[in-house]
Scaffold this motif. Structure first.
Motif, mmCIF file in Angstrom:
data_model
loop_
_atom_site.group_PDB
_atom_site.id
_atom_site.type_symbol
_atom_site.label_atom_id
_atom_site.label_comp_id
_atom_site.label_asym_id
_atom_site.label_seq_id
_atom_site.Cartn_x
_atom_site.Cartn_y
_atom_site.Cartn_z
ATOM 1 N N HIS A 147 1.329 8.971 4.260
ATOM 2 C CA HIS A 147 2.248 8.830 2.890
ATOM 3 C C HIS A 147 1.671 9.972 2.033
ATOM 4 O O HIS A 147 0.375 10.374 1.943
ATOM 5 N N VAL A 148 2.453 10.788 1.246
ATOM 6 C CA VAL A 148 1.919 11.563 0.451
ATOM 7 C C VAL A 148 1.194 11.376 -0.583
ATOM 8 O O VAL A 148 0.344 11.900 -1.316
ATOM 9 N N GLY A 149 1.167 9.917 -1.136
ATOM 10 C CA GLY A 149 0.165 9.246 -2.073
ATOM 11 C C GLY A 149 -1.183 9.561 -1.549
ATOM 12 O O GLY A 149 -2.107 9.488 -2.292
ATOM 13 N N LYS A 150 -1.487 9.935 -0.356
ATOM 14 C CA LYS A 150 -2.870 9.826 0.209
ATOM 15 C C LYS A 150 -3.347 11.475 0.288
ATOM 16 O O LYS A 150 -4.364 11.489 0.469
ATOM 17 N N VAL A 151 -2.366 12.030 0.129
ATOM 18 C CA VAL A 151 -2.735 13.704 0.357
ATOM 19 C C VAL A 151 -3.074 14.162 -1.042
ATOM 20 O O VAL A 151 -2.331 14.421 -2.145
ATOM 21 N N GLU A 163 13.937 1.113 6.097
ATOM 22 C CA GLU A 163 14.928 0.791 7.292
ATOM 23 C C GLU A 163 14.847 1.492 8.467
ATOM 24 O O GLU A 163 15.136 1.211 9.415
ATOM 25 N N LYS A 164 14.646 2.788 8.143
ATOM 26 C CA LYS A 164 14.433 3.778 9.098
ATOM 27 C C LYS A 164 13.210 3.883 9.590
ATOM 28 O O LYS A 164 12.838 4.465 10.855
ATOM 29 N N ASN A 204 10.283 6.456 0.390
ATOM 30 C CA ASN A 204 8.772 6.709 0.937
ATOM 31 C C ASN A 204 8.839 8.082 1.233
ATOM 32 O O ASN A 204 9.637 8.644 1.948
ATOM 33 N N ALA A 205 7.914 8.981 1.027
ATOM 34 C CA ALA A 205 7.633 10.571 1.398
ATOM 35 C C ALA A 205 6.381 10.370 2.398
ATOM 36 O O ALA A 205 5.370 9.900 1.871
ATOM 37 N N PHE A 220 9.176 14.228 4.718
ATOM 38 C CA PHE A 220 10.103 13.720 4.885
ATOM 39 C C PHE A 220 10.392 12.499 4.058
ATOM 40 O O PHE A 220 9.268 11.893 3.735
ATOM 41 N N GLU A 221 11.707 12.304 3.599
ATOM 42 C CA GLU A 221 11.699 11.118 2.708
ATOM 43 C C GLU A 221 12.631 9.864 3.691
ATOM 44 O O GLU A 221 13.436 10.421 4.494
#
Length: 161
Positions: free
Chosen positions: A21-25, A109-110, A6-7, A104-105
């Motif tokens: 999320h970059v998918g919304k930008v 888990e993080k 995820n980015a 950031f990607e």
């Protein structure tokens, strides 16, 4: 099979760091003063013309209750595309932020998911960097149904002029 990466675009509002999320930008714009709109929601600073579309611009500082954004050379407008709650399409909005940080990607888990009873509900997770804590936004939850209707009506009324 590897985990989906995820980015997230990060930006600052006051002393807080948020991620979306970059998918919304859609785009990041240099700040331009929005045209004011009388009698709109308190956190709406006005509207801009973006690619021949009227885009409501919100002051994220007011929306997130951390104080008004002071315009500086780093101030940006992050153009976001969010789903309407009734699944009738998308709404394009501009989010005025103090500064855009970076992208950031991270693997899943993080990113630490926040429980559903956490308020405000639009913060869905956190991500810890060496420098700070990034609050991950659920873009569809930042605005309630009433806000979405008001933003959509504002856009429609200006386009009809």
């Amino acid at each position: 099979m590897s985990e989906l990466i995820n980015a997230y675009l990060t930006f600052s509002v006051g002393s807080n760091t948020f991620g979306v999320h970059v998918g919304k930008v859609v785009e990041i714009l240099e700040y331009v003063k929005p045209k004011s709109v009388p009698e709109s929601l308190p956190y709406i600073t006005g509207v801009i013309d973006h690619r021949e579309n009227i885009v409501p611009v919100i002051d994220t500082g007011l929306k997130f209750n951390v104080g008004t954004i002071d315009v500086t050379p780093q101030t940006c407008i992050v153009v976001l595309e969010i789903d309407k709650p009734d699944n009738s399409g998308k709404l394009i909005i501009g989010a005025m932020v103090d500064a855009v940080s970076d992208v950031f990607e991270s693997d899943n888990e993080k990113i630490k998911t926040i429980e559903n009873d956490f308020k405000p509900g639009y913060i869905s997770a956190t991500y810890k960097t060496d420098e700070n804590l990034v609050m991950i936004l659920n873009a569809e939850q930042v605005f309630n149904d009433k806000d979405i209707i008001a933003l959509d009506e504002l856009k429609s009324s200006i386009e009809a002029e």
